[in-house]
Write an enzyme that holds these catalytic residues in place. Structure first.
Site, PDB file in Angstrom:
ATOM      1  N   LYS A 138       0.911  -1.221  -0.021  1.00 61.42           N
ATOM      2  CA  LYS A 138      -0.071   0.171  -0.095  1.00 61.42           C
ATOM      3  C   LYS A 138       0.658   1.128   0.047  1.00 61.42           C
ATOM      4  CE  LYS A 138      -2.246   1.672   3.859  1.00 61.42           C
ATOM      5  NZ  LYS A 138      -2.168   3.216   3.735  1.00 61.42           N
ATOM      6  N   ASP A 174      -3.479   4.302  -2.092  1.00 61.95           N
ATOM      7  CA  ASP A 174      -4.273   5.027  -1.134  1.00 61.95           C
ATOM      8  C   ASP A 174      -4.402   6.377  -0.997  1.00 61.95           C
ATOM      9  OD1 ASP A 174      -6.080   5.149   1.004  1.00 61.95           O
ATOM     10  OD2 ASP A 174      -4.531   4.442   2.565  1.00 61.95           O
ATOM     11  N   GLN A 180      -2.932  -1.627  24.022  1.00 66.26           N
ATOM     12  CA  GLN A 180      -3.957  -1.852  22.662  1.00 66.26           C
ATOM     13  C   GLN A 180      -5.339  -2.016  23.127  1.00 66.26           C
ATOM     14  OE1 GLN A 180      -2.549  -2.877  18.964  1.00 66.26           O
ATOM     15  NE2 GLN A 180      -0.266  -3.396  19.546  1.00 66.26           N
ATOM     16  N   THR A 223     -11.657   5.373  10.166  1.00 64.75           N
ATOM     17  CA  THR A 223     -11.640   4.629  11.463  1.00 64.75           C
ATOM     18  C   THR A 223     -11.122   5.328  12.740  1.00 64.75           C
ATOM     19  OG1 THR A 223      -9.353   3.786  10.820  1.00 64.75           O
ATOM     20  CG2 THR A 223     -11.068   2.431  10.468  1.00 64.75           C
ATOM     21  N   GLY A 257       0.661  -2.464   8.855  1.00 63.27           N
ATOM     22  CA  GLY A 257       1.690  -1.663   8.800  1.00 63.27           C
ATOM     23  C   GLY A 257       2.856  -1.871   9.734  1.00 63.27           C
ATOM     24  N   ARG A 258       2.754  -1.160  11.012  1.00 66.16           N
ATOM     25  CA  ARG A 258       3.931  -1.025  11.885  1.00 66.16           C
ATOM     26  C   ARG A 258       4.418  -2.712  12.373  1.00 66.16           C
ATOM     27  NH1 ARG A 258       1.510   3.408  15.854  1.00 66.16           N
ATOM     28  NH2 ARG A 258      -0.240   2.294  14.759  1.00 66.16           N
ATOM     29  N   ASP A 297     -13.678  14.924  -4.714  1.00 64.66           N
ATOM     30  CA  ASP A 297     -13.632  15.958  -5.591  1.00 64.66           C
ATOM     31  C   ASP A 297     -14.749  16.313  -6.498  1.00 64.66           C
ATOM     32  OD1 ASP A 297     -12.889  18.854  -6.964  1.00 64.66           O
ATOM     33  OD2 ASP A 297     -10.925  18.191  -6.190  1.00 64.66           O
ATOM     34  N   LYS A 333      -7.587   8.195  -1.636  1.00 63.07           N
ATOM     35  CA  LYS A 333      -8.708   8.671  -1.094  1.00 63.07           C
ATOM     36  C   LYS A 333      -9.349  10.009  -1.917  1.00 63.07           C
ATOM     37  CE  LYS A 333      -7.830   7.134   3.452  1.00 63.07           C
ATOM     38  NZ  LYS A 333      -6.418   6.884   3.569  1.00 63.07           N
TER      39      LYS A 333
END
Length: 232
Positions: free
Chosen positions: A34, A61, A188, A117, A208-209, A66, A63
């Site tokens: 991504k 990604d 978390q 989110t 991701g991380r 317009d 988004k």
């Protein structure tokens, strides 16, 4: 059933960071990656060309949101980049989403963001003046996305089952914020593991991380890949 690759979020600030990260993987390992705003605005279309030449799949990604004609034109440019998936904001409306589909063509997966989110029900009501529940808003946007000819939505894992009920089983749900079993520690909250996401019907997961900041990204990826496919 065909095994599915987790999508790795390349949340890096520079080309060098991307090259260093990918160099740790075997050259024949074809990843699903991504590219978000930070990386794309830092490097430009060159990053897509680089990743595609390496044989990777790419989710761009950005988004888009317009007027329909502008989004259609932008999507026609994105179509020429050779990405595998890209997205718009469902809040842009049916006309905009249909224009996006026209500009992009049928060969690239096109999905929409319903509610970010990071948006809470309280902020949605206060900032957007949408007075339904958050899940009602998400499902409404998902139905409008499907009506517009798009392939699916980005959503939290907690929303997948309701979206599938509101649309159809083959309507794609792409879920970010996934954490492997091994990282369920500390403070978390609302963590969903890859296997849990698979069970509740996510079609793609974005990680991701837990991979990009791991001391051993390849092993972290393999563990998540295995967990994501373990019940297939």
């Amino acid at each position: 059933m065909k095994e599915k690759r987790p999508i790795i979020a390349l949340d890096f600030p520079s080309f060098d960071h991307v090259k260093h990260f990918l160099a740790q993987f075997p050259s024949d390992e074809k990843l699903y990656l991504k590219v978000g705003m930070e990386l794309y605005f830092s490097i430009g279309p060159q990053i897509i060309t680089y990743l595609k030449e390496k044989g990777h799949s790419v989710f761009l990604d950005l988004k888009l949101h317009d007027i329909p004609n502008t989004v259609k034109s932008a999507m026609s440019v994105i179509a020429n980049l050779g990405v595998d998936m890209t997205n718009v904001h469902a809040a842009g409306g049916v006309e905009m989403m249909k224009a996006a589909r026209q500009g992009l063509g049928k060969n690239v997966k096109l999905i929409a963001v319903t509610q970010l989110t990071s948006t809470s029900q309280e902020s949605m009501r206060e900032d957007q003046n949408i007075q339904t529940s958050l899940i009602q808003s998400v499902c409404h946007y998902a139905k409008k996305t499907q009506d517009s000819g798009l392939d699916g939505v980005v959503c939290s894992a907690q929303e997948v089952s309701e979206i599938k009920k509101a649309t159809s089983e083959d309507f794609l749900c792409i879920t970010p914020g996934i954490r492997p079993k091994s990282s369920e520690v500390g403070d978390q909250k609302r963590v969903m593991t890859p296997s849990e996401a698979q069970i509740i019907g996510s079609d793609f997961i974005v990680v991701g991380r837990p991979i990009t900041q791991s001391q051993n990204p390849v092993e972290a990826y393999k563990a998540i890949y295995k967990e994501w496919n373990e019940n297939h």
